[in-house]
Structures are given as structure tokens and as C-alpha cells.
Design an enzyme around this catalytic site. Structure first.
Site, PDB file in Angstrom:
ATOM      1  CG  HIS A 207      22.590  -1.376 -26.938  1.00 58.09           C
ATOM      2  ND1 HIS A 207      22.367  -1.885 -25.694  1.00 58.09           N
ATOM      3  CD2 HIS A 207      22.237  -0.063 -26.877  1.00 58.09           C
ATOM      4  CE1 HIS A 207      21.899  -0.946 -24.902  1.00 58.09           C
ATOM      5  NE2 HIS A 207      21.809   0.167 -25.583  1.00 58.09           N
ATOM      6  NE  ARG A 208      24.493   1.305 -21.830  1.00 57.11           N
ATOM      7  CZ  ARG A 208      23.604   2.300 -21.769  1.00 57.11           C
ATOM      8  NH1 ARG A 208      23.801   3.395 -22.479  1.00 57.11           N
ATOM      9  NH2 ARG A 208      22.538   2.200 -21.012  1.00 57.11           N
TER      10      ARG A 208
END
Length: 362
Positions: A207-208
Site C-alpha cells: 500500500h505504500r
């Protein structure tokens, strides 16, 4: 004593659960303000119901947006809430835009700020989370450090007089949920179609921004996961889904079996059922360690250096740079024989936090 907790994202809700329970055992007043930074039901509401957290007294409903816009909206909405509540402490959690905005709103109104999970550092200044945690630590009046390593970082930055070691509240909730699952008191894990819970599988999350915003980078990571020889359960964060769709990238390919984000208890159960974890999440690295599963972290650094001890966690910034077969061997390696330590505390951090807030106020 009156304390306002400011939360807004999944990891903060998990940390809030033991804090709310600890406050409930006292006479102190605890007010929960939810910024709405994560407004998806799978990233917010499910955690309140699944972890027994009281409903928030205030929901700001700020939603998504760029970092500046989102932080500004939270700050604008927070100011009148804190002015009306006038608490003794504002307790902020972790490293999100909600953390920074809550801290700034409080200090501008001369309200004491305590930062839970203070002192974590990745030393990667490209990460928005790093900016949030550093700025919050330097603004806060009380720094609640989860580990000795975090205390050392704070001392290096001249903040030792504000810092106190509490242990990590994530240990409190993770181990209690683990014990309930092992005792059969929680439902069995539900996996995406095509994954047999009786067979080996890996759990993955991505998700980063550093891993999802660059199309070439995201395609490389997805391809590496898809090439693994056992099923990979990819619990897809909304950011990942949006970026993949915008880039025309198919996630459900090869070994990848895509599912939605799940509640915290289901996440713990999924980790326990797996043979290992591949992630860029800070929290999941630590949960894998606490639950005794090897973790491969798709980053060049980690805030949780303790997880690297004994090869429980390995940093792999780019799987494509590993030699033939090395990526597969790394991601599917068995749990090491080295014993797990207790660097994150004894599972009583939340009680300690409430006690320290009361003592420092006095």
C-alpha cells in the site's frame, strides 16, 4: 482526567482498542475523535465492531485527498472540537496525517499532547509517515516510546526528557486475539477463492506510495509475487486497487489470489494460517514477528529493527535484483530456529499509558 484520542486509519484503530479498554477500567473520561482519514468500511468501521471499541464521540468525515489537503481539512475540523472538549491530554497515535493534524491543533490551543508509538524512525525522508512522526515527536509534550530503540532515537534528537518507555500496545491486542483464535473462540479464517487453508500459502499486502505510485515499480512487485510457487493471498488496500486500475495492471495473476482488507482478528487468523508474510506495512511486520511467521519486507528500511534479529524479517527492496531462485527461497523460507524475544513489551502497555498520563498530569 479527560483525554481525547485522535484516530483515523486502520493501524490507529488497532492501537486504540487496548487503550479504550484500559480507560474503561478507570474513572477517567476518554473521548474518541475519528477523523475519517480511512473512510472505507473495511478499513474503519469493521475495526470498531471487531475489536469492541466504543463508537467515536465525533466523526470528522474528512475522507481521502492529497497530504496537504487532507491534513489541512483535519486541522480545520479539529480546532473547534478540541476547543469544545478542552481535555487535559490529546493522545495521538502513530504516523498518519491524522496524527500530525491532531498534534498541531492541540499545541496551538495549549493543550498537552502525548504521542503513542513515539520515536520510530525509518530515516527515509521520502516517506510521508516519517515526516509525520518526526514533526509530531518534536511538538508533543509526552513521548510514549514502544521500545528501547525508539527511546534511543528520541534521545539522539534531544527529546529524552519528554520520553518514557511503555512497551507496544499492539502486543496487548495481538496476543489476546491470537490466544482467542487458538482457543477456538474466533471464527476460522476466510480466504479468497482458490486458496485451501490446509495447504501452504503466503499473506501479502502492498500500500505504500513508494511501491504503488510508480507503474514500473508496482508491476515489478506484482510480477514477483505472481511468480511464487505457492498461493499468495493479497489483501488489497484501496490505494493498491486504485493504482493498479489506473495503470491497467491486473492483480489476479499467477500465484496471486486477491481479497479485500479484513478486520484485525481476521488478519491475525490469516497470518497464523500462513507460512509467511510479504508486505510493506510496518504493523504487519511486527504482527508477523509476534505470531512467529517469517516476514519479507518490500522496502529498503524498517522502523522495527527488532524484527530483523534472528532472520524473522528480511528487507528486499527489489526482488528483481536477487539472483535466480533467491527471491523464491527468501519469500518462502521456513521460520528460523532462533527464539523470539520480547522487545515490544509484556502486553500491559495500555495500562501503563493510562497510568503515566494521570501521573504526568498530577
Amino acid at each position: 482526567m479527560k483525554v481525547v484520542s485522535v484516530v483515523g486509519a486502520r493501524p490507529q484503530l488497532v492501537k486504540l482498542a487496548p487503550i479504550a479498554a484500559a480507560f474503561a477500567r478507570t474513572e477517567h473520561e476518554h473521548v474518541i475523535v475519528h477523523t475519517g482519514q480511512h473512510y472505507d468500511v473495511n478499513l474503519s468501521d469493521v475495526f470498531f465492531s471487531g475489536l469492541g471499541i466504543p463508537d467515536p464521540a465525533v466523526h470528522l468525515g474528512v475522507g481521502s485527498g492529497g497530504h496537504g489537503a487532507q491534513t489541512g481539512r483535519i486541522l480545520e475540523a479539529m480546532d473547534p472540537v478540541l476547543a469544545a472538549e478542552n481535555p487535559d491530554w490529546v493522545l495521538v497515535y502513530g504516523d498518519t496525517n491524522s496524527t500530525l493534524a491532531g498534534a498541531v491543533s492541540a499545541v496551538k490551543q495549549h493543550i498537552r499532547v502525548a504521542h503513542l508509538e513515539a520515536g520510530l524512525r525509518s530515516f527515509n525522508r521520502r516517506m510521508p509517515e516519517e515526516h509525520n512522526r518526526v514533526l509530531t515527536d518534536h511538538a508533543a509534550d509526552l513521548l510514549l516510546a514502544p521500545t528501547e530503540e525508539a527511546l534511543r532515537h528520541l534521545a539522539t534528537e534531544g527529546l529524552a526528557d519528554r520520553a518514557v518507555l511503555t512497551g507496544d500496545v499492539m502486543v496487548d491486542v495481538c496476543l489476546s486475539i491470537r490466544d482467542a483464535i487458538l482457543a477456538g473462540e474466533r471464527p476460522a479464517v476466510e480466504l479468497p477463492e482458490g486458496v485451501d487453508p490446509a495447504e501452504p500459502y503466503l499473506l501479502a499486502t502492498l500500500h505504500r506510495a513508494e511501491n504503488t505510485d510508480d507503474p514500473a515499480r508496482l508491476a515489478t512487485l506484482v510480477a514477483a509475487l505472481a511468480d511464487l510457487p505457492i498461493p499468495v493471498v493479497l489483501l488489497a488496500h484501496p490505494r493498491l486497487l486504485a493504482r493498479a486500475e489506473a495503470q491497467g495492471l491486473k492483480l489476479a495473476q499467477g500465484a496471486l489470489r486477491v481479497g479485500p482488507p479484513v478486520g484485525y482478528a481476521a488478519m491475525v487468523a490469516t497470518v497464523l494460517g500462513s507460512v509467511g508474510v510479504v508486505t510493506d506495512s510496518g504493523g504487519l511486520q511486527k504482527e508477523a514477528y509476534l505470531l512467529g511467521r517469517p516476514c519479507t519486507t518490500l522496502r529498503s528500511e524498517t522502523e522495527w529493527l527488532e524484527t530483523l534479529d534472528g532472520d524473522w524479517n528480511r528487507l528486499v527492496p527489489d526482488p528483481a535484483l536477487l539472483g535466480p531462485g533467491e527471491w523464491v527461497a527468501t519469500a518462502t523460507r521456513p521460520a528460523p530456529g532462533t527464539p523470539l524475544g520480547t522487545p515490544f513489551g509484556d502486553g500491559r502497555a495500555a495500562e501503563r499509558v493510562v497510568e503515566i498520563l494521570g501521573r504526568r498530569l498530577g
